[in-house]
Design a protein around this motif. Structure first.
Motif, short mmCIF file in Angstrom:
data_model
loop_
_atom_site.label_atom_id
_atom_site.label_comp_id
_atom_site.label_asym_id
_atom_site.label_seq_id
_atom_site.Cartn_x
_atom_site.Cartn_y
_atom_site.Cartn_z
N VAL A 1 -6.55 4.97 -7.86
CA VAL A 1 -5.52 4.67 -6.86
C VAL A 1 -6.11 4.64 -5.45
CG1 VAL A 1 -3.36 5.48 -5.85
CG2 VAL A 1 -3.70 5.63 -8.31
N ASN A 2 -6.91 5.67 -5.13
CA ASN A 2 -7.50 5.73 -3.79
C ASN A 2 -8.34 4.49 -3.47
OD1 ASN A 2 -6.36 8.26 -3.48
ND2 ASN A 2 -8.22 9.37 -4.03
N VAL B 1 0.83 -1.19 0.00
CA VAL B 1 0.00 0.00 0.00
C VAL B 1 0.87 1.25 0.00
CG1 VAL B 1 -1.66 1.33 1.36
CG2 VAL B 1 -1.95 -1.13 1.11
N TYR B 2 1.93 1.23 0.83
CA TYR B 2 2.83 2.37 0.88
C TYR B 2 3.47 2.62 -0.48
CZ TYR B 2 7.08 5.03 1.84
OH TYR B 2 8.08 5.96 1.80
N GLN B 3 3.92 1.55 -1.14
CA GLN B 3 4.55 1.68 -2.44
C GLN B 3 3.59 2.25 -3.47
OE1 GLN B 3 5.91 -2.32 -3.09
NE2 GLN B 3 7.86 -1.99 -2.06
N GLN B 4 2.31 1.81 -3.41
CA GLN B 4 1.34 2.29 -4.36
C GLN B 4 1.06 3.77 -4.16
OE1 GLN B 4 -0.06 0.75 -7.07
NE2 GLN B 4 1.51 -0.76 -6.60
N VAL B 5 0.94 4.21 -2.89
CA VAL B 5 0.70 5.62 -2.61
C VAL B 5 1.88 6.46 -3.08
CG1 VAL B 5 0.38 7.33 -0.79
CG2 VAL B 5 -0.83 5.16 -0.68
N ARG B 6 3.09 5.99 -2.78
CA ARG B 6 4.29 6.75 -3.18
C ARG B 6 4.42 6.80 -4.69
NH1 ARG B 6 8.63 8.59 -0.56
NH2 ARG B 6 10.59 8.84 -1.70
N LEU C 1 -5.97 8.94 4.55
CA LEU C 1 -5.96 7.48 4.58
C LEU C 1 -6.06 6.97 6.02
CD1 LEU C 1 -5.46 4.73 3.13
CD2 LEU C 1 -3.03 5.12 3.52
N LEU C 2 -5.24 7.51 6.89
CA LEU C 2 -5.22 7.04 8.28
C LEU C 2 -6.48 7.45 9.03
CD1 LEU C 2 -1.48 7.79 9.16
CD2 LEU C 2 -2.52 5.59 8.54
N GLY C 3 -7.07 8.59 8.65
CA GLY C 3 -8.29 9.02 9.32
C GLY C 3 -9.49 8.15 9.01
N LEU C 4 -9.59 7.69 7.77
CA LEU C 4 -10.72 6.86 7.36
C LEU C 4 -10.50 5.38 7.62
CD1 LEU C 4 -11.53 8.53 3.91
CD2 LEU C 4 -12.82 8.81 6.03
N LEU C 5 -9.25 5.00 7.76
CA LEU C 5 -8.90 3.59 7.84
C LEU C 5 -9.56 2.82 8.99
CD1 LEU C 5 -7.30 1.14 6.90
CD2 LEU C 5 -5.32 2.02 8.15
N SER D 1 -11.17 14.23 13.36
CA SER D 1 -10.01 15.01 12.92
C SER D 1 -10.12 15.42 11.45
CB SER D 1 -8.72 14.20 13.13
OG SER D 1 -8.67 13.09 12.27
N LEU D 2 -10.99 14.77 10.68
CA LEU D 2 -11.15 15.09 9.25
C LEU D 2 -12.32 16.01 8.98
CD1 LEU D 2 -10.66 11.50 7.75
CD2 LEU D 2 -8.93 13.29 7.98
N ARG D 3 -13.00 16.48 10.00
CA ARG D 3 -14.27 17.18 9.82
C ARG D 3 -14.16 18.39 8.89
NH1 ARG D 3 -11.87 18.49 14.36
NH2 ARG D 3 -11.86 20.63 15.15
N GLY D 4 -13.03 19.09 8.94
CA GLY D 4 -12.89 20.27 8.11
C GLY D 4 -12.52 19.98 6.67
N GLN D 5 -12.15 18.74 6.36
CA GLN D 5 -11.72 18.39 5.02
C GLN D 5 -12.80 17.66 4.21
OE1 GLN D 5 -7.76 16.48 5.04
NE2 GLN D 5 -7.66 16.94 7.21
#
Length: 668
Positions: free
Chosen positions: A183-184, A5-10, A62-66, A231-235
């Motif tokens: 990708v997402n 997953v990290y490789q795909q994001v990068r 990613l980490l917020g929704l995960l 933590s994602l409320r504003g985005q």
């Protein structure tokens, strides 16, 4: 998995910066110029800061929704290997499918509801509400003193999972191009498959101590997700109505009432009641009651009538029709314009087939290992891990097919359904042969087919129905668990009927009947039976599982046939303007600014390219819209391919997108 997953994001971060959605160049600019936002090929500090901020924002999202998304998939399968123990604890082994049915019934029926809630009250409010409901359900299951309380908790878990799953997918598609969505969604589908796959393993190991720990773990993860979602409320994209920040001087109460007044309550009731009755009828049929019994027939008939009335109600609720004048504030839960589109119907049935294959693997292969092969719950969960490589291969193949070559959604969907059908058909033979290696290989083959379907289905709908994204996604997300629930109901009915009464190997009819009744209440009782009867039970169970898989082959096969009638969507290399790349004819100025950022700095000596000046003067599309992003064919792609008309139809599609004013995408 995490490394991949990290490789795909990068990799996406780099490639999206090297493939421009909107190349703003002068006629004489050179293609060899350096690129904004790419790794340190240039020296613009602003570009480097923007690139770093975008990278951190992607990981933060990613980490917020995960956590929430992971637990939504975990809740479904963590009980797969624990089901025999849970049912045996309450002496309900003959009803072991009900914890699954209670979850899938509500997780299916409430998906479109959360789609409308996300549009009305915003993504954050609907996602947070779903997480709270899931938390309550998990706590009830963990502390359940009786079978009905356990089923109620599972139903609440299903409602929460419906909201989490659907709203998360909508969030990933918000303000993103098809390239970015590919990708997402691929990353999340990999994590989703990982959650589904490790669920039986985790559940099996926790069951060694106490099956209640399965639900306690889910509750802990959901509790954590409340903070990450906050933590994602504003985005996140706001809704039409904001309760926390009302507009026009409204109070929060009035804003809430205004938002609630727009919901399609009649449509919600008819849809949920119809779906629940259909699922109840198929669950009862052949297992609890005969198919021709009043209970089963009435459920199926009334459920079918309610779904028909729902479609009619949504049609009459369209603007300009009679019900829209009677209920002017009500917004249809599912716009009727979507219900008669060919591709959305086919995609939904493909999702039904994928759900049937997906659910059958986790539950009936688990039953095969525990009941037929006499494996423990943890061993059965470990065996199900063979599904992960296949699922990963399918998801990766879909990434390559959509993002690189041929850059289309059709072939991933079509080939995925073929592999999925072949895998399910062969899996029936594998369980009858009781060959664990053969079973593992066929699980991987089925997983490859199903994995190739998930992400392209989302992209196909996003490419064709961008203006109705939330309801289109809701229909598809509803179809997958609906197909899985119906498949499990059919399989359980076939399984129970084929299992029959086993009386061989006992010394008398009365003893045989008592033994048969005893093991049907608790799987643990099998080991105390005579050797011959144990063998007869396991052999008959193997045959029953085989016929259970055979019973759903027509569903997945029909999905393959229907996939051949799909249109096609081309995935462009473009991204949104937030990642737009501007090719340069020079380097940075004396202040360290590139051409893009020099335009906003008076002291800069670097000239702004003509294309950038024109885009600023004419108000270029802030979303980075490109005509390339609208290429799709809604007619039958294979037929047009044979006729040689694909190129002409793609050109027509591009022209229509250029002329359209209401959306990013258009269909022919």
């Amino acid at each position: 998995m995490i490394k991949y997953v990290y490789q795909q994001v990068r990799k996406h971060t780099q490639t999206s910066q090297q493939s421009s959605p909107q190349r703003l160049t002068t006629p004489n600019s050179e293609r060899s110029g350096w690129i904004l936002g790419s790794p340190p090929r240039g020296n613009c500090t602003t570009c480097a800061a923007e690139s770093r901020a975008a990278y951190l924002k992607s990981w933060g999202f990613l980490l917020g929704l995960l956590p929430a998304y992971f637990v939504a998939s975990l809740e479904l399968t963590i009980v797969a290997t624990a089901l025999p123990e849970i049912a045996s604890h309450f002496n309900k082994f003959d009803q072991l499918n009900w914890p699954v049915t209670a979850f899938t019934l509500t997780s299916t029926a409430f998906i479109p509801v959360f789609g409308q809630l996300a549009d009305t009250f915003g993504r954050h409010a609907s996602l947070q509400s779903a997480a709270v409901i899931s938390l309550i359900g998990s706590i009830m299951c963990a502390a359940a003193p009786s079978w009905p309380v356990l089923l109620l908790g599972r139903a609440l878990q299903g409602i929460g999972a419906a909201g989490i799953d659907n709203v998360t997918m909508i969030i990933l598609a918000d303000q993103a191009s098809l390239k970015e969505q590919a990708v997402n969604m691929s990353i999340f589908q990999l994590l989703n498959g990982f959650g589904y796959s490790v669920g039986p393993v985790i559940g099996g190991n926790l069951t060694k101590a106490d099956w209640r720990y399965c639900f306690a773990l889910c509750a802990a993860i959901v509790f954590l997700s409340l903070f990450t979602i906050f933590s994602l409320r504003g985005q996140l994209k706001p809704g039409k109505i904001s309760v926390l920040h009302p507009s026009n001087g409204q109070s929060r109460t009035k804003a809430l009432v205004q938002g609630l007044s727009t919901l399609d309550y009649v449509g919600m009731f008819m849809f949920m009641a119809g779906v629940c009755l259909l699922i109840m009828g198929t669950t009862w049929g052949g297992a609890t009651f005969p198919w021709d019994s009043a209970a089963v027939v009435s459920c199926l008939v009334v459920g079918g009538v309610l779904i028909t009335l729902f479609v009619l109600f949504e049609y009459l609720l369209e603007p300009g029709r009679i019900l829209s004048r009677l209920f002017p504030r009500t917004i249809p839960m599912i716009p009727a314009s979507l219900l008669h589109r060919k591709d959305i119907g086919i995609i939904c049935f493909i999702a039904v087939g994928a759900g049937a294959a997906f659910y059958s693997i986790f539950y009936f292969v688990g039953i095969f290992f525990t009941l037929v092969e006499a494996r423990t719950a943890s061993e059965a969960g470990t065996k199900l891990l063979y599904y992960i490589p296949g699922l990963g291969i399918g998801v990766y193949a879909a990434i390559r097919c959509c993002n690189y070559w041929p850059g289309q959604t059709f072939w991933a969907l079509f080939m995925g359904t073929i592999f999925q059908t072949a895998g399910i058909a062969a899996l029936g033979a594998a369980v009858n042969l009781r060959d664990e290696t053969f079973v593992a290989v066929m699980m991987a083959l089925t997983g490859a087919g199903t994995g190739a379907i998930f992400m392209p289905s989302n992209l196909h709908l996003a490419g064709m129905f961008r203006e109705h994204l939330a309801p289109a996604y809701s229909l598809m997300r509803f179809s997958l668990p609906f197909g899985g629930t119906i498949a499990l109901a059919i399989m359980n009915s076939v399984f129970q009927n084929r299992l029959g009464d086993i009386s061989g190997g006992t010394s008398g009819a009365n003893n045989a009947g008592a033994a048969n009744s005893q093991w049907r209440d608790s799987i643990d009782a099998i080991v105390s039976l005579p050797e011959a009867l144990q063998g007869a039970i396991r052999s008959q169970a193997s045959t029953a599982v085989m016929w259970a898989f055979i019973s759903i082959v027509p569903i997945v096969a029909l999905a393959t046939v229907m996939a051949a009638f799909l249109g096609n969507v081309w995935i462009p290399a473009e991204t949104t303007s937030s990642n737009a790349i501007v090719e340069h004819t020079g380097g940075t100025d004396e202040n360290g600014y590139c051409e893009k950022h020099a335009a906003s700095n008076i002291g800069s000596s670097v000239a702004v390219p003509e294309a950038i000046e024109m885009s600023q003067m004419n108000g270029a599309d802030s979303k980075g819209t490109s005509t390339e992003a609208g290429r799709c064919i809604s007619s039958i792609y294979l037929l047009e391919l044979v006729r040689g008309r694909v190129k002409d139809l793609k050109s027509t599609s591009v022209r229509e997108v250029g002329e359209a004013s209401g959306g990013l995408y258009s269909t022919v």
